[in-house]
Design an enzyme around this catalytic site. Structure first.
Site, PDB file in Angstrom:
ATOM      1  N   GLY A 130      35.487  33.904  38.824  1.00  0.00           N
ATOM      2  CA  GLY A 130      35.660  35.306  38.432  1.00  0.00           C
ATOM      3  C   GLY A 130      37.054  35.583  37.921  1.00  0.00           C
ATOM      4  O   GLY A 130      37.503  36.727  37.905  1.00  0.00           O
ATOM      5  N   GLY A 131      37.741  34.510  37.495  1.00  0.00           N
ATOM      6  CA  GLY A 131      39.135  34.683  37.091  1.00  0.00           C
ATOM      7  C   GLY A 131      39.945  35.128  38.302  1.00  0.00           C
ATOM      8  O   GLY A 131      39.705  34.714  39.442  1.00  0.00           O
ATOM      9  N   SER A 216      35.972  27.550  37.650  1.00  0.00           N
ATOM     10  CA  SER A 216      36.474  28.588  36.748  1.00  0.00           C
ATOM     11  C   SER A 216      37.737  29.194  37.337  1.00  0.00           C
ATOM     12  O   SER A 216      38.712  28.486  37.570  1.00  0.00           O
ATOM     13  CB  SER A 216      35.385  29.643  36.511  1.00  0.00           C
ATOM     14  OG  SER A 216      35.730  30.504  35.450  1.00  0.00           O
TER      15      SER A 216
END
Length: 532
Positions: A130-131, A216
């Site tokens: 989710g960054g 991510s």
């Protein structure tokens, strides 16, 4: 000193899949006792608090509680932008669970085969994607740690921490009280890792054999922790999944500029900075987004570069918690002795998921678009794809390979670490093509997570749930378990997996039939680099 058990915790004899009750799955932490439940032999604890924090302040240890804390359900997630609608077809494979938001979100979850049994199992700490702005430990069904814990006899931990404006607003220009505010979101993770070191023995884990892994934004967090002196020694191995995309931290001058802009947006004077601790999250978040847009526009007007995804919340090179930039050799020295496993998916954020018209392209359409990019080398590109990926069949496959962000980042990180020396690097690429929805999702960003967690059954909407998916997940999850256990991912059913070097370019290509490839996509990457 850890608070010891006063109640029996063994599973009662039962034919039921789940055991839960007053005296079941009780164990101790430094703050007090917790009670979870047992599902098919795995002790499960959810929503355990690992710290407390005032807004923009570093987390502190919890005061002890009395009695036994029930820890049966997931705790609060960090507030994020509210989701009011979704793309129906894109939501189908992901199946998000948004959780319930609360700023008191420093919670973690534990899955373990046994508690207080004097065993020292490897510990795997999952950092969600989710960054640095969104996500949580429950966002995707693939994050559930039960199957991985059972299969590998490992302890799996996942955490929530502060994100976005709550975790990365730099107010350090406004007094010593806020000196750490730019990075409290990552400092939360260090606090969680300290909790693991202090408490995981009570959950059957080895505090001296901890692997951090994330995908991510979670992979980016792993890289950030590899660069943080205060995290050194709290983990011994690291896995970066589609997270090698950032080459530097935000400059402190920029993060401070954003901090000043948010005060302007709220019409606060510097002397009123404490007011930011008391306004609603919704108001703070809205002002934060306006401040980011404002500073980004100013930077562009000044001719300064802005990252391809735009200016956003992220860790800052603050000179203390993160004293060095990612390309500084001193960063490599911090994590010199930490083995790293890193990789990406073949397709990530691919062209035909962004522009659905590409799905129906003919080869003539493909050649037309490739000529716009590569000119008279379009046919050379097509030949290079066929060489790198011999099973290419659909015309859109030629357009959908990640060559611009994640894959180059993996190589950049791996080359730097191997050339510096120290612990080994192992590299992978995930190429399994999901059959779901006529194969449109390919090896999209996040597609590898259910395989690493051995969670195919939980993620049939993403993986298809077929026998080939189960076979690959069995091999891939075992590789992750073996790496967490020994620092070497070699596993039964896989070809021999050599350490990566810049010279050999070796990676494990995870597909229906996993294989080792050597510099397989070098020609494609070189062509892409030439057109930037």
């Amino acid at each position: 000193m850890l608070l010891r058990l006063t109640l029996p915790s063994a599973r009662k004899k039962s034919d039921d899949a789940i055991s839960v009750g007053e005296n079941i799955a009780v164990t101790g932490t430094q703050s007090g006792q917790v009670r979870g439940y047992i599902h098919k032999g795995i002790f499960t604890y959810k929503g355990i608090p690992y710290g407390k924090a005032e807004r923009f302040q570093p987390a502190e240890k919890l005061a002890p509680w009395k009695g036994i804390r029930s820890s049966l359900t997931y705790g609060a997630v960090c507030p994020i932008d509210a989701t009011t609608s979704v793309n129906d077809e894109m939501e189908f494979p992901f199946h998000h669970d948004w959780g319930f938001p609360n700023e008191d979100c420093l919670k973690l979850n534990v899955w373990t085969p046994g508690i207080s049994d004097q065993k020292k199992r490897p510990v795997m700490v999952w950092l969600h994607g989710g960054g640095y702005t969104a996500g949580s430990s429950i966002e995707l069904p693939s994050y559930d740690g039960e199957n991985l814990s059972r299969k590998g006899d490992v302890v799996v931990v996942s955490i929530n921490h502060r994100l976005n404006v709550l975790g990365f607003l730099d107010l350090s220009a406004y007094g010593d009280k806020y000196k750490s505010s730019a990075n409290v979101g990552i400092m939360d993770i260090v606090t969680a890792l300290q909790w693991v070191k202090d408490n995981i023995g009570q959950f059957g884990g080895d505090p001296d054999n901890v692997t951090i892994f994330g995908q991510s934004g979670g992979g980016g967090k792993v890289n950030t922790l590899l660069s943080a002196p205060s995290a050194k020694g709290l983990f011994q191995k690291a896995i970066v999944e589609s997270g090698s995309y950032a080459g530097k931290f935000m400059d402190a001058a920029i993060s401070k500029r954003i901090g000043a802009a948010i005060l302007d947006e709220l019409h606060f004077q510097p002397s009123q900075v404490d007011s930011l601790q008391h306004i609603s999250y919704e108001r703070l978040n809205a002002a934060g987004k306006r401040a980011l847009s404002k500073v980004q526009a100013e930077m562009k007007a000044e001719g300064k570069s802005v990252w391809m995804f735009g200016l956003n919340w992220e860790p800052s090179n603050d000179g203390t918690f993160l004293p060095y930039q990612l390309d500084d050799p001193k960063v490599l020295e911090i994590s010199k002795n930490v083995p790293v496993l890193l990789g990406s998916t073949k397709n990530e954020f691919f062209a035909s998921i962004i522009n659905p018209a590409i799905r129906n392209y003919s080869m003539d359409d493909v050649k037309r678009d490739l000529k716009k990019k590569y000119g008279d080398k379009a046919d050379t590109y097509i030949a290079a794809v066929n060489k790198a990926y011999p099973n290419t069949t659909k015309p859109s496959d030629y357009m959908d390979i990640d060559l611009t962000l994640f894959r180059p980042g993996v190589l950049w990180q791996a080359d730097r670490k191997t050339k510096f020396g120290g612990a080994p690097v192992y590299m992978y690429m995930f190429g399994f093509q999901s059959p779901v929805f006529d194969g449109r999702f390919k090896a999209i960003h996040c597609m590898d997570i259910p395989f690493e967690f051995d969670n195919i059954a939980r993620c049939e909407e993403m993986t298809g749930g077929g026998k080939e998916a189960y076979k690959l997940a069995d091999k891939m999850s075992q590789a992750w378990i073996n790496f967490a256990t020994t620092g070497d991912p070699n596993a039964k059913g896989l070809p021999n997996w050599p350490k990566y070097t810049a010279d050999n370019g070796a990676l494990m290509y995870f597909d229906i039939k996993p294989e080792i490839k050597y510099h397989h996509d070098k020609e494609l990457l070189d062509m892409q680099a030439a057109v930037k």
